[in-house]
Design a protein around this motif. Structure first.
Motif, PDB file in Angstrom:
ATOM      1  N   GLU A 185     -92.681  -8.278 -93.624  1.00 28.05           N
ATOM      2  CA  GLU A 185     -92.480  -9.730 -93.440  1.00 28.05           C
ATOM      3  C   GLU A 185     -91.121 -10.148 -93.993  1.00 28.05           C
ATOM      4  OE1 GLU A 185     -95.257  -8.445 -94.836  1.00 28.05           O
ATOM      5  OE2 GLU A 185     -96.694  -8.838 -93.226  1.00 28.05           O
ATOM      6  N   ASP A 186     -90.792  -9.621 -95.177  1.00 25.44           N
ATOM      7  CA  ASP A 186     -89.494  -9.933 -95.792  1.00 25.44           C
ATOM      8  C   ASP A 186     -88.352  -9.447 -94.912  1.00 25.44           C
ATOM      9  OD1 ASP A 186     -90.460 -11.093 -98.007  1.00 25.44           O
ATOM     10  OD2 ASP A 186     -89.828  -9.522 -99.428  1.00 25.44           O
ATOM     11  N   ILE A 187     -88.504  -8.233 -94.427  1.00 27.59           N
ATOM     12  CA  ILE A 187     -87.462  -7.647 -93.566  1.00 27.59           C
ATOM     13  C   ILE A 187     -87.254  -8.533 -92.342  1.00 27.59           C
ATOM     14  CG2 ILE A 187     -86.985  -5.685 -91.995  1.00 27.59           C
ATOM     15  CD1 ILE A 187     -86.549  -4.811 -94.783  1.00 27.59           C
ATOM     16  N   ALA A 188     -88.361  -8.869 -91.680  1.00 28.41           N
ATOM     17  CA  ALA A 188     -88.258  -9.676 -90.451  1.00 28.41           C
ATOM     18  C   ALA A 188     -87.648 -11.037 -90.747  1.00 28.41           C
ATOM     19  CB  ALA A 188     -89.636  -9.835 -89.819  1.00 28.41           C
ATOM     20  N   ALA A 189     -88.110 -11.679 -91.832  1.00 27.27           N
ATOM     21  CA  ALA A 189     -87.622 -13.025 -92.149  1.00 27.27           C
ATOM     22  C   ALA A 189     -86.132 -12.979 -92.490  1.00 27.27           C
ATOM     23  CB  ALA A 189     -88.414 -13.611 -93.310  1.00 27.27           C
ATOM     24  N   PHE A 190     -85.745 -11.977 -93.260  1.00 33.22           N
ATOM     25  CA  PHE A 190     -84.352 -11.878 -93.708  1.00 33.22           C
ATOM     26  C   PHE A 190     -83.403 -11.687 -92.526  1.00 33.22           C
ATOM     27  CE2 PHE A 190     -80.662  -9.375 -94.979  1.00 33.22           C
ATOM     28  CZ  PHE A 190     -80.148 -10.154 -96.008  1.00 33.22           C
ATOM     29  N   TYR A 191     -83.726 -10.720 -91.656  1.00 33.86           N
ATOM     30  CA  TYR A 191     -82.797 -10.427 -90.556  1.00 33.86           C
ATOM     31  C   TYR A 191     -82.861 -11.475 -89.443  1.00 33.86           C
ATOM     32  CZ  TYR A 191     -81.757  -6.092 -92.919  1.00 33.86           C
ATOM     33  OH  TYR A 191     -81.344  -5.174 -93.854  1.00 33.86           O
ATOM     34  N   THR A 192     -83.997 -12.162 -89.335  1.00 32.61           N
ATOM     35  CA  THR A 192     -84.073 -13.255 -88.356  1.00 32.61           C
ATOM     36  C   THR A 192     -83.146 -14.384 -88.801  1.00 32.61           C
ATOM     37  OG1 THR A 192     -86.373 -12.716 -87.855  1.00 32.61           O
ATOM     38  CG2 THR A 192     -85.621 -14.896 -87.202  1.00 32.61           C
ATOM     39  N   LYS A 193     -83.204 -14.685 -90.092  1.00 30.28           N
ATOM     40  CA  LYS A 193     -82.389 -15.779 -90.631  1.00 30.28           C
ATOM     41  C   LYS A 193     -80.900 -15.459 -90.467  1.00 30.28           C
ATOM     42  CE  LYS A 193     -82.098 -18.559 -94.763  1.00 30.28           C
ATOM     43  NZ  LYS A 193     -81.808 -18.232 -96.132  1.00 30.28           N
ATOM     44  N   ASP A 194     -80.548 -14.235 -90.762  1.00 28.83           N
ATOM     45  CA  ASP A 194     -79.147 -13.830 -90.648  1.00 28.83           C
ATOM     46  C   ASP A 194     -78.674 -13.939 -89.192  1.00 28.83           C
ATOM     47  OD1 ASP A 194     -76.806 -12.259 -92.027  1.00 28.83           O
ATOM     48  OD2 ASP A 194     -77.150 -11.291 -90.082  1.00 28.83           O
ATOM     49  N   TRP A 195     -79.543 -13.517 -88.280  1.00 29.02           N
ATOM     50  CA  TRP A 195     -79.197 -13.568 -86.842  1.00 29.02           C
ATOM     51  C   TRP A 195     -79.020 -15.019 -86.382  1.00 29.02           C
ATOM     52  CZ3 TRP A 195     -83.006 -15.075 -82.964  1.00 29.02           C
ATOM     53  CH2 TRP A 195     -82.567 -14.919 -81.658  1.00 29.02           C
ATOM     54  N   LEU A 196     -79.951 -15.889 -86.789  1.00 31.63           N
ATOM     55  CA  LEU A 196     -79.856 -17.295 -86.375  1.00 31.63           C
ATOM     56  C   LEU A 196     -78.593 -17.952 -86.937  1.00 31.63           C
ATOM     57  CD1 LEU A 196     -83.597 -18.413 -86.647  1.00 31.63           C
ATOM     58  CD2 LEU A 196     -82.248 -18.119 -84.550  1.00 31.63           C
ATOM     59  N   ALA A 197     -78.227 -17.578 -88.166  1.00 32.02           N
ATOM     60  CA  ALA A 197     -77.015 -18.147 -88.770  1.00 32.02           C
ATOM     61  C   ALA A 197     -75.783 -17.696 -87.987  1.00 32.02           C
ATOM     62  CB  ALA A 197     -76.912 -17.715 -90.229  1.00 32.02           C
ATOM     63  N   ALA A 198     -75.779 -16.428 -87.575  1.00 33.32           N
ATOM     64  CA  ALA A 198     -74.639 -15.921 -86.796  1.00 33.32           C
ATOM     65  C   ALA A 198     -74.556 -16.659 -85.459  1.00 33.32           C
ATOM     66  CB  ALA A 198     -74.779 -14.415 -86.569  1.00 33.32           C
ATOM     67  N   LEU A 199     -75.694 -16.879 -84.826  1.00 32.54           N
ATOM     68  CA  LEU A 199     -75.682 -17.594 -83.541  1.00 32.54           C
ATOM     69  C   LEU A 199     -75.155 -19.018 -83.716  1.00 32.54           C
ATOM     70  CD1 LEU A 199     -78.988 -16.602 -81.695  1.00 32.54           C
ATOM     71  CD2 LEU A 199     -76.755 -15.512 -81.651  1.00 32.54           C
ATOM     72  N   ALA A 200     -75.583 -19.664 -84.795  1.00 37.72           N
ATOM     73  CA  ALA A 200     -75.131 -21.044 -85.034  1.00 37.72           C
ATOM     74  C   ALA A 200     -73.615 -21.053 -85.222  1.00 37.72           C
ATOM     75  CB  ALA A 200     -75.836 -21.622 -86.252  1.00 37.72           C
ATOM     76  N   ALA A 201     -73.101 -20.067 -85.971  1.00 38.67           N
ATOM     77  CA  ALA A 201     -71.651 -20.005 -86.200  1.00 38.67           C
ATOM     78  C   ALA A 201     -70.899 -19.778 -84.887  1.00 38.67           C
ATOM     79  CB  ALA A 201     -71.326 -18.889 -87.186  1.00 38.67           C
ATOM     80  N   LEU A 202     -71.566 -19.141 -83.939  1.00 38.31           N
ATOM     81  CA  LEU A 202     -70.941 -18.873 -82.638  1.00 38.31           C
ATOM     82  C   LEU A 202     -71.132 -20.019 -81.659  1.00 38.31           C
ATOM     83  CD1 LEU A 202     -71.936 -15.121 -82.151  1.00 38.31           C
ATOM     84  CD2 LEU A 202     -69.616 -16.012 -82.382  1.00 38.31           C
ATOM     85  N   GLY A 203     -71.744 -21.099 -82.134  1.00 36.73           N
ATOM     86  CA  GLY A 203     -71.919 -22.258 -81.260  1.00 36.73           C
ATOM     87  C   GLY A 203     -73.001 -22.065 -80.208  1.00 36.73           C
ATOM     88  N   VAL A 204     -73.911 -21.120 -80.446  1.00 35.32           N
ATOM     89  CA  VAL A 204     -75.027 -20.909 -79.517  1.00 35.32           C
ATOM     90  C   VAL A 204     -76.097 -21.947 -79.834  1.00 35.32           C
ATOM     91  CG1 VAL A 204     -76.883 -19.298 -78.871  1.00 35.32           C
ATOM     92  CG2 VAL A 204     -74.555 -18.455 -79.251  1.00 35.32           C
ATOM     93  N   GLU A 205     -76.434 -22.744 -78.846  1.00 32.85           N
ATOM     94  CA  GLU A 205     -77.431 -23.794 -79.103  1.00 32.85           C
ATOM     95  C   GLU A 205     -78.809 -23.164 -79.280  1.00 32.85           C
ATOM     96  OE1 GLU A 205     -76.911 -26.452 -75.823  1.00 32.85           O
ATOM     97  OE2 GLU A 205     -75.046 -27.241 -76.643  1.00 32.85           O
ATOM     98  N   PRO A 206     -79.636 -23.748 -80.157  1.00 27.23           N
ATOM     99  CA  PRO A 206     -80.946 -23.133 -80.411  1.00 27.23           C
ATOM    100  C   PRO A 206     -81.833 -23.146 -79.164  1.00 27.23           C
ATOM    101  CG  PRO A 206     -80.498 -24.926 -81.971  1.00 27.23           C
ATOM    102  CD  PRO A 206     -79.405 -24.949 -80.955  1.00 27.23           C
ATOM    103  N   ALA A 207     -82.675 -22.130 -79.060  1.00 25.75           N
ATOM    104  CA  ALA A 207     -83.647 -22.071 -77.965  1.00 25.75           C
ATOM    105  C   ALA A 207     -84.765 -23.066 -78.259  1.00 25.75           C
ATOM    106  CB  ALA A 207     -84.204 -20.662 -77.851  1.00 25.75           C
ATOM    107  N   ASP A 208     -85.596 -23.338 -77.251  1.00 29.20           N
ATOM    108  CA  ASP A 208     -86.734 -24.238 -77.483  1.00 29.20           C
ATOM    109  C   ASP A 208     -87.807 -23.556 -78.324  1.00 29.20           C
ATOM    110  OD1 ASP A 208     -86.113 -26.654 -75.702  1.00 29.20           O
ATOM    111  OD2 ASP A 208     -85.679 -24.937 -74.427  1.00 29.20           O
ATOM    112  N   GLU A 209     -87.955 -22.268 -78.151  1.00 23.86           N
ATOM    113  CA  GLU A 209     -88.978 -21.525 -78.909  1.00 23.86           C
ATOM    114  C   GLU A 209     -88.446 -20.137 -79.268  1.00 23.86           C
ATOM    115  OE1 GLU A 209     -92.372 -22.395 -79.292  1.00 23.86           O
ATOM    116  OE2 GLU A 209     -92.702 -23.930 -77.756  1.00 23.86           O
ATOM    117  N   TYR A 210     -88.826 -19.693 -80.462  1.00 22.20           N
ATOM    118  CA  TYR A 210     -88.546 -18.317 -80.879  1.00 22.20           C
ATOM    119  C   TYR A 210     -89.873 -17.650 -81.252  1.00 22.20           C
ATOM    120  CZ  TYR A 210     -83.649 -19.786 -81.479  1.00 22.20           C
ATOM    121  OH  TYR A 210     -82.377 -20.254 -81.296  1.00 22.20           O
ATOM    122  N   PRO A 211     -90.699 -17.287 -80.288  1.00 22.89           N
ATOM    123  CA  PRO A 211     -91.990 -16.693 -80.645  1.00 22.89           C
ATOM    124  C   PRO A 211     -91.808 -15.316 -81.275  1.00 22.89           C
ATOM    125  CG  PRO A 211     -91.577 -16.476 -78.299  1.00 22.89           C
ATOM    126  CD  PRO A 211     -90.480 -17.343 -78.835  1.00 22.89           C
TER     127      PRO A 211
END
Ligand code: AMP
Ligand code: ZN
Length: 498
Positions: A107-133
Motif C-alpha cells: 500500500e505504501d509503495i503504491a501510494a508513494f509512487y502514485t503521488k510522485d507520478w501525479l506530481a510529475a503530471l501536474a508539473a507537465l501541465g497534464v490536466e487531471p483525469a476524471d477518475e483514477y481507479p
C-alpha cells in the motif's frame, strides 16, 4: 452533444492502421460524452521520462476534443496489483517485489509512487483525469467478469490459474496484426504448463503451492490475484459503459495488453460489436540512444531534469515538438533546445499578457477582431493542424510564426497565442520568465568546475583583505561570467549558481 465544427477531427486508429474521421459514440447513438480510457502506470517504482509521454499525448487529445466542443470523460487506471514481473502470466507481482526490496507495505509503495507520478503530471501541465481507479479496488468485479467468461465457455483452469482460450475469440489479435494462431514465435518465451495456445493468457493467477502472496483474494479458482489485462476491461466498462470511444496507451500495448483486453471484453459482451472503436498509441521515447546528463537513461525521470535546472515545461515542449506517433530521441541537446525555445516564448508572450482564455475553436473565432483576416487565418490553420491526427509540431510552428508576424493586430495575436497555448498546454499565459530560466544545480557543472569556483571565491576574499579592489572586481566579473552569484555574509562569502 455540441456539434463538431471546423475541420473534421481525424485520428490514426491502430485498429486498421489508418487515419480516420473521428465520430463520437453519441453521433453513433451511444453515450453523451466521449469515453476516453488510458492505460495508466504500474506504481512499483518511479515513472521514467518515457512513461510521461502517454499522458502528455492523452492530454493533447483531450485538448483537441475540447477545442472541437466535444465533451469527454477521461479514466486513467492505476495498476497496483496484477502486473507480474516481465509482463508474464506467472511469477511475482511487480508491487510485491518492490515492497520486499524497499521493506515497505505494498500500500505504501503504491501510494508513494502514485503521488510522485501525479506530481510529475501536474508539473507537465497534464490536466487531471476524471477518475483514477485502482486495480486493487476492483478485484470482486474482476472475479465476476472472469466467472461470466467461464459460463460462456471461454476459459479453462490449470493449477497455475484460470486462462482465456484465445482460439475461441474470433479475430483474436487483429489489433496487433497477429497471424491466425495469434502467435509470434519468441514474442512470449514464458512456458506455462498445460497452456493450450501460446497466446492464451491468465485471467486469474493462482497462488503457487506453498507460497502465500501478500496481495491475495479468494476466488472460485482458489486464492490468488487477477491477471494483468483484466483490470482495464473491468474498470473501463464500470466507469465509461460497455462500449466507449477511445482507448490509448503506449505502442507496446498494441501487441499484447490491448489485444487481450479486446478479446476478453468482446467475449464478455458477446454483442458482435467492436468493444472500442478507436485505439490510439504513442510511440516510444528513446532514452538510451543519446548521452543524457549523469543519470542512467532507463531511470531518468522528470525530477532529474528539474535538478539539472530545466523547467518541466521544457520537457513537454520537447515531447510536443515531435508527433506522438514518431519515435523521439531524448538527448541533452534536444532538451537544451526545448528549454531555450521555452525561455524565448515566455519572454515574448510576457509582453502580450493578460491572454484571454481560448480553449475552443468557437471562442477563438469569436474573439478574433473582425478586420484581422491574418489572425483568423492562423486560427483556421491551428484547427487544421490539430485536426490532422494531433499535429503538435505544426501547432508549435504556427505559434512561433504568428509571434514573428508583424501584420497581426495586437488583439488578434493575443487570441492566436492563447489558442495555440490552449492546444499545447505550455501555460504561456502565466509562466514567469525567472521561473523558466531556472537555476542550475551543482550536478550540472563539469568536473573541476566547483574547484575553479571555490578558488576564485577565495582569491577574491584575499584580494578584498588586501584592499586590492580592482582585482576583487575582476574576479567578481569572472564569477559572474560563470553564472555564479557571490554573497558576502558576516561569516564569509557564500555562492550559488544562477
Ligand atoms: P508501465 O508503467 O510500464 O505500464 O508504463 C506506463 C506507460 O508508459 C505505458 O502506456 C507504456 O506503454 C508507456 N511507455 C513505457 N516506456 C515508454 C517510452 N520509452 N516512451 C513512451 N512511452 C512509454
Ligand atoms: Zn490497460
Amino acid at each position: 452533444m455540441a456539434c463538431v465544427i471546423g475541420q473534421q477531427l481525424r485520428l490514426y486508429n491502430s485498429l486498421g492502421r489508418r487515419v480516420e474521421d473521428f465520430t463520437p459514440c453519441a453521433a453513433r447513438g451511444g453515450e453523451q460524452s466521449v469515453g476516453l480510457y488510458s492505460c495508466g502506470p504500474t506504481v512499483y517504482s518511479y515513472q521514467h521520462l518515457g512513461n510521461m509521454r502517454p499522458y502528455v499525448f492523452a492530454d493533447t487529445l483531450r485538448r483537441a476534443l475540447r477545442w472541437k466542443g466535444i465533451p469527454y470523460r477521461h479514466v486513467v487506471n492505476i495498476t497496483d496489483v496484477g502486473h507480474a514481473v516481465a509482463d508474464s502470466d506467472t511469477g511475482e507481482d511487480k508491487l510485491e517485489v518492490a515492497a520486499a526490496r524497499e521493506r515497505r507495505s505494498v500500500e505504501d509503495i503504491a501510494a508513494f509512487y502514485t503521488k510522485d507520478w501525479l506530481a510529475a503530471l501536474a508539473a507537465l501541465g497534464v490536466e487531471p483525469a476524471d477518475e483514477y481507479p485502482r486495480a486493487s479496488a476492483y478485484v470482486p468485479q474482476m472475479i465476476e467478469f472472469a466467472k461470466r467468461l467461464t459460463e460462456l465457455g471461454y476459459t479453462y483452469e490449470l493449477p497455475s490459474g484460470l486462462y482465456f482460450d484465445t482460439s475461441k475469440s474470433p479475430g483474436y489479435g487483429a489489433l496487433a496484426l497477429l497471424d491466425l494462431e495469434g502467435q509470434i514465435e519468441g514474442a512470449r518465451v514464458e512456458h506455462v504448463e498445460g497452456r493450450r495456445h501460446k497466446s492464451d493468457f491468465a485471467l486469474w493467477r493462482a497462488e503457487e503451492p506453498g507460497v502465500r502472496r501478500v496481495m491475495r483474494w479468494d476466488s472460485p479458482w482458489g486464492w490468488g490475484a487477477p491477471g494483468w489485462h483484466l483490470e482495464c476491461s473491468v474498470m473501463s466498462m464500470s466507469l465509461l459503459g460497455a462500449h466507449f470511444d477511445i482507448h490509448t496507451g503506449g505502442i507496446d500495448h498494441r501487441q499484447l495488453h490491448h489485444v487481450n483486453e479486446i478479446a476478453q471484453s468482446e467475449a464478455y459482451l458477446g454483442d458482435g460489436q467492436p468493444w472500442v472503436k478507436y485505439w490510439l498509441h504513442n510511440e516510444f521515447i528513446l532514452l538510451d540512444s543519446g548521452k543524457i546528463s549523469k543519470s542512467a537513461g532507463h531511470t531518468l525521470r522528470l525530477a532529474n531534469l528539474v535538478e539539472d535546472g530545466y523547467h518541466p515545461m521544457a520537457y513537454r515542449l520537447f515531447l510536443l515538438g515531435g508527433h506522438y506517433r514518431s519515435q523521439l530521441d531524448f538527448t541533452s541537446a534536444a532538451l537544451d533546445a526545448a528549454q531555450a525555445t521555452l525561455v524565448r516564448l515566455v519572454h515574448r508572450v510576457s509582453g502580450l499578457r493578460p491572454l484571454p482564455l481560448v480553449e475552443t475553436l468557437a471562442v477563438a473565432r469569436d474573439l478574433i477582431p473582425a478586420q484581422d483576416k491574418q489572425a483568423a487565418s492562423y486560427v483556421e490553420q491551428l484547427d487544421e493542424a490539430i485536426s490532422a491526427d494531433l499535429a503538435t509540431p505544426r501547432v508549435l510552428a504556427l505559434l512561433q510564426e504568428s509571434l514573428r508576424d508583424t501584420s497581426l493586430s495586437a488583439e488578434g495575436l493575443r487570441v492566436v497565442v492563447a489558442a495555440a497555448d490552449g492546444l499545447l498546454g505550455l501555460g504561456l499565459g502565466t509562466l514567469k520568465a525567472a521561473e523558466v530560466e531556472g537555476r542550475r544545480s551543482l550536478s550540472s557543472l563539469e568536473p573541476g568546475e566547483v574547484e575553479t569556483i571555490e578558488r576564485l571565491v577565495s582569491e577574491r576574499t584575499q584580494a578584498r583583505k588586501e584592499k586590492n579592489w580592482p582585482r576583487a572586481d575582476e574576479i567578481r566579473a569572472e564569477l559572474d561570467r560563470l553564472g555564479v552569484q557571490v554573497t558576502d555574509t558576516p561569516s564569509g562569502p557564500t555562492w550559488e549558481l544562477r
